[in-house]
Design an enzyme around this catalytic site. Structure first.
Site, PDB file in Angstrom:
ATOM      1  N   LYS A 122       0.826  -1.219   0.000  1.00 51.01           N
ATOM      2  CA  LYS A 122       0.000   0.000   0.000  1.00 51.01           C
ATOM      3  C   LYS A 122       0.854   1.260   0.000  1.00 51.01           C
ATOM      4  CE  LYS A 122      -4.497  -1.602   1.140  1.00 51.01           C
ATOM      5  NZ  LYS A 122      -5.794  -1.387   1.716  1.00 51.01           N
ATOM      6  N   LYS A 206      -6.048  -7.945  -8.088  1.00 53.33           N
ATOM      7  CA  LYS A 206      -7.350  -8.227  -7.460  1.00 53.33           C
ATOM      8  C   LYS A 206      -8.353  -7.103  -7.716  1.00 53.33           C
ATOM      9  CE  LYS A 206      -7.136  -6.462  -2.761  1.00 53.33           C
ATOM     10  NZ  LYS A 206      -7.609  -6.640  -1.416  1.00 53.33           N
ATOM     11  N   LYS A 209     -11.399  -1.614  -4.544  1.00 54.10           N
ATOM     12  CA  LYS A 209     -12.169  -0.361  -4.475  1.00 54.10           C
ATOM     13  C   LYS A 209     -11.417   0.785  -5.114  1.00 54.10           C
ATOM     14  CE  LYS A 209     -13.859  -1.476   0.143  1.00 54.10           C
ATOM     15  NZ  LYS A 209     -13.277  -1.448   1.492  1.00 54.10           N
TER      16      LYS A 209
END
Ligand code: AQP
Length: 343
Positions: A122, A206, A209
């Site tokens: 991240k 994947k 969002k």
């Protein structure tokens, strides 16, 4: 149930899980998490948390955070979680999460957190610019679970490492403060074949969002036309559907659509492959689209209905927070006593 090592009764089974209110709830969140929450409520006492403290580890626009919090709550309700028998609440409404997270900031070691792959993913190349909260995220996750002495946590692949860290923190707290078995070591709940839903535009990443392309995901509030359009446009390769599971694993986009079909139809991948082997993607996508609309459109409609007048959603959150706090407060009182805080 007895704990064999010391003849103390084992803690009552309790499940904790959370979803971040970061917008764009999608099919991956449904198949990988929320649908399982619905099943678990038949067996366990469950706490389902909208983890807004986790959400702000990366920037959230204050004007939309509240809407996203209500949206996740609406999704929980629309998917069938019963707010009377289970506890649905938002994390910031129960102070124990932040309090215990601070304690765990002082229990966990820098090296432990430094090994977490999700932080590296991240924060990417900009680790020095990442928030301290993003680095300490797993400590807060451990606090979420242990503030209720939860015994079981449904985890996807991406959260397994964090749950192991949670067990290490529980164990170290128990050892450091000579409080054997104070915190349980929570067990992962792996449910059926792993469902990792990949992007509709790239079978190697994947569904997420934060993907910039809305066509990469099916949002839980997409209407029937949009669901059908996104499936029609989903990336595939030029060959017909695979003939075997072995072949499917070498064709990521095909494999992903087969996996989605299997999960939605609650069939095995093998059965789906047998059913569609050698057929064209056009025909398969039509059937997948009908199936996805049948499962998801009613959820989207119920979410819209709840969001149009969110009083019920707010009541559920308020009631859930009170019931969650009633469990966590005495546990936090014990934590403070064990540490030696003057009370
Ligand atoms: N693609 C996925 N397939 C299966 N499960 C998934 N989950 C997320 N994406 C997939 C599961 O959904 C739960 C809630 O996730 P979260 O809100 O805590 O955040 P996340 O895992 O970071 O979700 P996203 O969509 O991938 O968000 P961004 O883009 O912000 O990173 C978790 O149980 C997760 O495993």
């Amino acid at each position: 149930m007895e704990n064999k090592s010391n003849n103390r009764p084992a803690p009552a089974p309790r499940v904790f899980s959370g979803v971040q209110p970061t917008g764009n709830l999608h099919l991956g969140n449904y198949l990988g998490a929320i649908r399982n929450f619905v099943t678990l409520q038949e067996t366990y006492d469950c706490l389902y948390c909208v983890v807004d403290l986790h959400a702000i580890t990366v920037w959230q626009e204050p004007s939309v955070l509240a809407r996203h919090t209500r949206e996740v709550t609406a999704a929980f309700l629309a998917c069938g979680i019963d707010p009377k028998t289970q506890i649905i609440f938002n994390q910031s409404a129960v102070p124990a999460h932040a309090e215990l997270a601070w304690v765990f900031n002082c229990v966990a070691r820098m090296g432990w957190l430094g090994r977490m792959t999700q932080f590296k993913d991240k924060a990417g190349k900009h680790q020095q610019n990442a928030s301290v909260g993003l680095f300490a995220y797993p400590n807060l996750m451990a606090a979420d679970i242990l503030a209720y002495k939860s015994t079981h946590v449904p985890v996807g692949e991406d959260q397994k490492q964090h749950l192991e860290l949670c067990r290490d923190i529980a164990q170290k707290f128990n050892n450091d403060f000579d409080a054997p078995d104070f915190f349980p070591l929570p067990e992962p709940l792996i449910q059926g074949p792993a469902t990792r839903v990949m992007s509709l535009r790239d079978g190697a990443v994947k569904m997420s969002k934060s993907d910039k392309s809305d066509n990469a995901r099916i949002n839980l509030n997409d209407n029937a036309d949009l669901i059908a359009k996104k499936i029609r446009k989903a990336k595939t390769d030029p060959r017909p559907l695979p003939e075997s599971e072995e072949e499917a694993t070498t064709r990521p986009e095909a494999d992903n659509l087969i996996g989605i079909y299997a999960a939605l139809a609650r069939q095995s991948r093998g059965d789906v492959i047998q059913q569609f082997a050698g057929r064209s993607f056009a025909a398969f996508k039509n059937e997948l689209s009908d199936l996805a609309v049948a499962v998801l459109a009613p959820i989207g409609e119920e979410m819209s209905r709840l969001m149009a007048a969110p009083d019920h959603v707010d009541d559920v959150l308020r009631d859930g927070a009170l019931r969650a706090a009633a469990i966590a407060t005495p546990i936090m009182d014990d934590v403070k006593r064990i540490i030696g805080f003057v009370r």
